[in-house]
Design an enzyme around this catalytic site. Structure first.
Site, PDB file in Angstrom:
ATOM      1  CG  ASP A   1      -2.148   0.857   1.051  1.00  0.00           C
ATOM      2  OD1 ASP A   1      -2.258   1.535   0.011  1.00  0.00           O
ATOM      3  OD2 ASP A   1      -2.999   0.874   1.964  1.00  0.00           O
TER       4      ASP A   1
ATOM      5  CG  ASN B   1      -0.904   3.688   4.000  1.00  0.00           C
ATOM      6  OD1 ASN B   1      -1.848   4.000   4.730  1.00  0.00           O
ATOM      7  ND2 ASN B   1      -1.034   2.833   3.001  1.00  0.00           N
TER       8      ASN B   1
ATOM      9  CG  ASP C   1      -1.922   1.387   7.003  1.00  0.00           C
ATOM     10  OD1 ASP C   1      -1.877   1.129   8.211  1.00  0.00           O
ATOM     11  OD2 ASP C   1      -2.768   2.141   6.495  1.00  0.00           O
TER      12      ASP C   1
END
Length: 370
Positions: free
Chosen positions: A233, A238, A251
């Site tokens: 991700d 993030n 994440d």
């Protein structure tokens, strides 16, 4: 868009979670006191995060963050939440790279204490580019920053991806490979197809998504590239920033063993998704930020690897995002926040972009030669 409510993601009560967390920690660290339990404003659409303070003389840190598997009663985004896997990935990245990954502390695989498995890590202080409303939209710290400040953040963020790929010993990521046949990229796509089948089980299928899977087969890379540990991700939403420098990389639930371009395609497309959405609502967004050509050029300069087959990988990112969006849209239906349209593809906000990618016009219209 300016008044769109944040979709519901859980049925859990933060106060009750805090009380159960305090009881669990009291068994881990007798006499420990938990205070300041709160849900961050940037909490994601999948797993949940709790922030809290820990008071105990033997506590390794005082500021903590707890990553909790998704609420099983809330129409989860993914079929499986392997918190031990995430804990292992973060531990390994912390050991083998200089990335600012939060120090992971305790892993609890028993769902009894909080209703689902979780792990606790050190809390990172800073700010995160928002998803709702997206950072490309007016009224947030990143949009209000100067061009020079955003350029510094962009350079540092691509540096995070480059350092991960260069520093982490690739063979130690092989445990992330799906248990199916084929190369790492083939396994990744096969697993995504299985995820799509799970998302649409008992529901209308998406003609657009299925056409995109066929497009991938017709345009499969002739050279897939050597696999690395992919963040999964890989996007600025993030990362926690101290000023405009990364302070924590978060994440890791989508981490994978695959070609570098899996991360690069995701980084490029997830920004394009927010930028295209912002333009569709009449704002300029950030057209000179996180451009595909700039990302590719900087990554090549940092690693010596020139990104390849990026049309394939950006389309694959858009396809993966479309499947996630289908699931999130049906969760909104589950909670009574939306209705099922006659056309299932209407649930995919970026359907026009994905279609244009398959037609070969998306990047040309965006000002790219190829």
């Amino acid at each position: 868009m300016a008044t769109a409510p944040r979709p519901r993601t859980t049925t859990r009560d933060p106060g009750e979670l805090g009380r159960r967390l305090a009881a669990w920690l009291a068994r881990r660290l007798p006499g420990a006191r938990v205070t300041g339990v709160r849900v961050p404003g940037s909490n994601g659409m999948s797993s949940e995060t709790l922030l809290f303070d820990l008071d105990h003389p033997d506590a390794p840190v005082t500021g903590c963050a707890l990553r909790l598997a998704a609420d099983p009663a809330a129409y989860t985004v993914f079929p499986v939440y392997d918190m031990a896997r995430q804990h292992r990935v973060m531990s390994l990245v912390g050991t083998h790279t200089d990335l600012p990954v939060p120090h992971v502390l305790w892993l609890e695989e028993d769902p009894a204490p909080l209703g689902a498995p979780f792990f606790v890590m050190a809390r990172a202080e800073g700010r995160v580019p928002p998803d709702v409303m997206p950072y490309t939209y007016e009224g947030n710290w990143l949009h209000a920053a100067s061009d020079e400040e955003r350029a510094a953040l962009e350079a540092a963020s691509i540096g995070v991806v480059a350092r991960l790929h260069e520093q982490f010993p690739a063979e130690q990521a092989e445990f992330l490979l799906p248990a199916v046949e084929g190369s790492p990229l083939r396994r990744h796509v096969t697993a995504q197809r299985a995820y799509y089948e799970w998302v649409v089980d008992g529901l209308p299928r998406s003609p657009l998504v299925e056409e995109a899977f066929r497009w991938l087969e017709d345009h499969w890379p002739d050279e897939e590239g050597e696999p690395v540990l992919c963040w999964g991700d890989a996007r600025i939403g993030n990362i926690v920033y101290d000023g405009f420098e990364p302070a924590a990389v978060l994440d890791w639930e989508m981490a994978a063993h695959g070609p570098r371009e899996l991360d690069l395609g995701w980084t490029v497309y997830l920004h394009r998704f927010f930028q295209d959405l912002t333009v569709s609502f009449g704002q300029a967004g950030l057209p000179d930020f996180l451009r595909r050509d700039a990302i590719e050029e900087r990554y090549a300069r940092l690693t010596g690897h020139t990104p390849r087959h990026m049309e394939f990988h950006t389309l694959y990112a858009a396809l993966r995002h479309a499947v996630v969006m289908l699931r999130i849209a049906h969760r909104q239906v589950h909670f009574g926040e939306a209705r099922v349209p006659e056309d299932p593809d209407a649930l995919i906000l970026h359907r026009a972009s994905l279609d244009a990618m398959m037609r070969g016009t998306y990047w040309r219209d965006a000002g790219y030669a190829g």
